[in-house]
Scaffold this active site. Structure first.
Site, PDB file in Angstrom:
ATOM      1  N   HIS A 183      -7.866  -5.641  -0.158  1.00  0.00           N
ATOM      2  CA  HIS A 183      -6.723  -4.576   0.091  1.00  0.00           C
ATOM      3  C   HIS A 183      -5.530  -5.237   0.926  1.00  0.00           C
ATOM      4  CE1 HIS A 183      -4.043  -1.354  -0.219  1.00  0.00           C
ATOM      5  NE2 HIS A 183      -4.081  -0.808   0.948  1.00  0.00           N
ATOM      6  N   SER A 231       0.811  -1.156  -0.086  1.00  0.00           N
ATOM      7  CA  SER A 231       0.064   0.087   0.074  1.00  0.00           C
ATOM      8  C   SER A 231       0.823   1.268  -0.010  1.00  0.00           C
ATOM      9  CB  SER A 231      -1.088  -0.068   0.982  1.00  0.00           C
ATOM     10  OG  SER A 231      -1.871   0.913   1.120  1.00  0.00           O
ATOM     11  N   ASP A 253      -8.800  -6.131  -4.809  1.00  0.00           N
ATOM     12  CA  ASP A 253      -8.431  -4.887  -4.045  1.00  0.00           C
ATOM     13  C   ASP A 253      -9.376  -3.927  -4.645  1.00  0.00           C
ATOM     14  OD1 ASP A 253      -7.439  -2.795  -2.871  1.00  0.00           O
ATOM     15  OD2 ASP A 253      -5.383  -3.217  -3.324  1.00  0.00           O
TER      16      ASP A 253
END
Length: 347
Positions: free
Chosen positions: A325, A148, A292
């Site tokens: 995610h 991320s 995601d």
């Protein structure tokens, strides 16, 4: 500093840190955690860069989703094998969990920075990490790996310090942030935070805090990350799932500063390393998660050809997971072998 299996959280402070904007922060402290043993030649170091709302505890077992998120990725015998590598995970400048941020005291005023914390960039965040490594006498890295926002930092490392690492693994992430999306995020955060009675324009530290607003923000974030898929592994009642999300969000909100959310969101304004891909000398492993919503796998269709066109030795791995995610931590076993292969290829 030659050996430690787990030295806990440590702190590094540098003075007169110049920002990309030209401004200066008088004192910058960076908290960091290490795992493994630093080799005598200091040549076995892997930088692990954390996500937006986590910190150095991502490589440590803990009670929340952020804590221990990569505990199965980094450690003895794992993909980032701390029997071989010395892993260092620094807390981002502007974040919570020990580094200089809005809750820190501004030496010029003797009071908290609050909403007056200077605007920073991803370049600035990475520069503090380079300063930390200089302090530790570590000239080069084996790799920079992170999910991320950590992957965003990995990409920034690759273009800012192209000779300083042999590889980067950028996971569930992007090399470019949409300015419109960043501005929408900042505006949305401000709307929710300003609805709290204690907000006071961001100077809430002596007014009771903004815990409920932060809980609401975190609940929305967790849903975007795909928490419901994780909770459905053990829960079926929608009310129980919602209650579990609130509980996890409220616990996180106790330790994360609201201004840090704004600082790190604003730092993504103008983030775009795609035009600098030709600077990258490191091998690249780009990993996206099939489900995601934040960084969907469609990104690879543009990113991978651009990397190859720039002459970068890059490979792509699609993580087939239902966990959105947070798949890199939840479904670690599905991609850890590919990461281990990548790390082994770096020598």
């Amino acid at each position: 500093m030659t050996a430690s299996s787990d030295t806990g959280v440590q702190h590094f402070t540098t003075r007169d840190f110049r920002l990309q904007s030209g401004g200066v922060i008088d004192d910058v402290t960076i908290a960091y955690r290490t795992l493994g043993t630093l080799s005598p030649a200091r040549d076995n170091v892997v930088m692990v860069t954390h996500g937006n709302t986590s910190g150095p505890q991502m490589i440590d077992a803990g009670g929340s989703a952020a804590e221990g998120a990569w505990n199965e990725i980094v450690g003895p015998g794992k993909a980032v094998d701390t029997n071989k590598y010395f892993a260092i995970c620094p807390n981002m400048l502007g974040s919570s969990y020990g580094s200089t941020n809005a809750a820190s005291i501004d030496p010029k005023t003797g009071t908290r920075y609050g909403p007056h914390f200077p605007d920073i960039t991803v370049h600035d965040i990475v520069a503090t990490q380079r300063a930390l490594l200089d302090h530790l006498g570590i000239p080069k890295l084996v790799a920079v790996v992170g999910p991320s926002y950590g992957g965003i930092q990995a990409f920034q490392w690759a273009v800012d310090y192209p000779d300083d690492m042999r590889g980067i693994a950028a996971v569930v992430t992007t090399p470019i942030a949409s300015r419109d999306r960043v501005e929408e995020t900042v505006a949305r955060l401000l709307v929710t935070l300003s609805q709290g009675a204690n907000w006071n324009g961001g100077d809430y530290y002596d007014h009771g805090g903004v815990h409920e607003s932060m809980t609401q923000i975190r609940m929305a974030t967790l849903k975007t990350y795909g928490i419901e898929a994780r909770l459905r592994d053990t829960l079926s009642n929608p009310a129980e799932i919602e209650s579990a999300i609130r509980k996890e969000a409220a616990e996180w909100a106790k330790g994360f500063d609201a201004n840090s959310l704004l600082i790190l969101a604003k730092a993504l304004r103008g983030f775009d390393v795609t035009k600098q891909f030709s600077k990258i000398k490191a091998k690249v492993l780009y990993v996206l998660s099939r489900t995601d919503k934040l960084f969907p796998p469609e990104l690879a269709a543009a990113v991978m050809p651009a990397l190859k066109m720039a002459g970068v030795d890059a490979d792509y791995f699609l993580l087939d997971s239902e966990y959105g995610h947070v798949a890199s931590g939840r479904d670690w076993q599905k991609w850890a072998p590919r990461l281990r292969e990548f790390m082994d290829s770096l020598g």
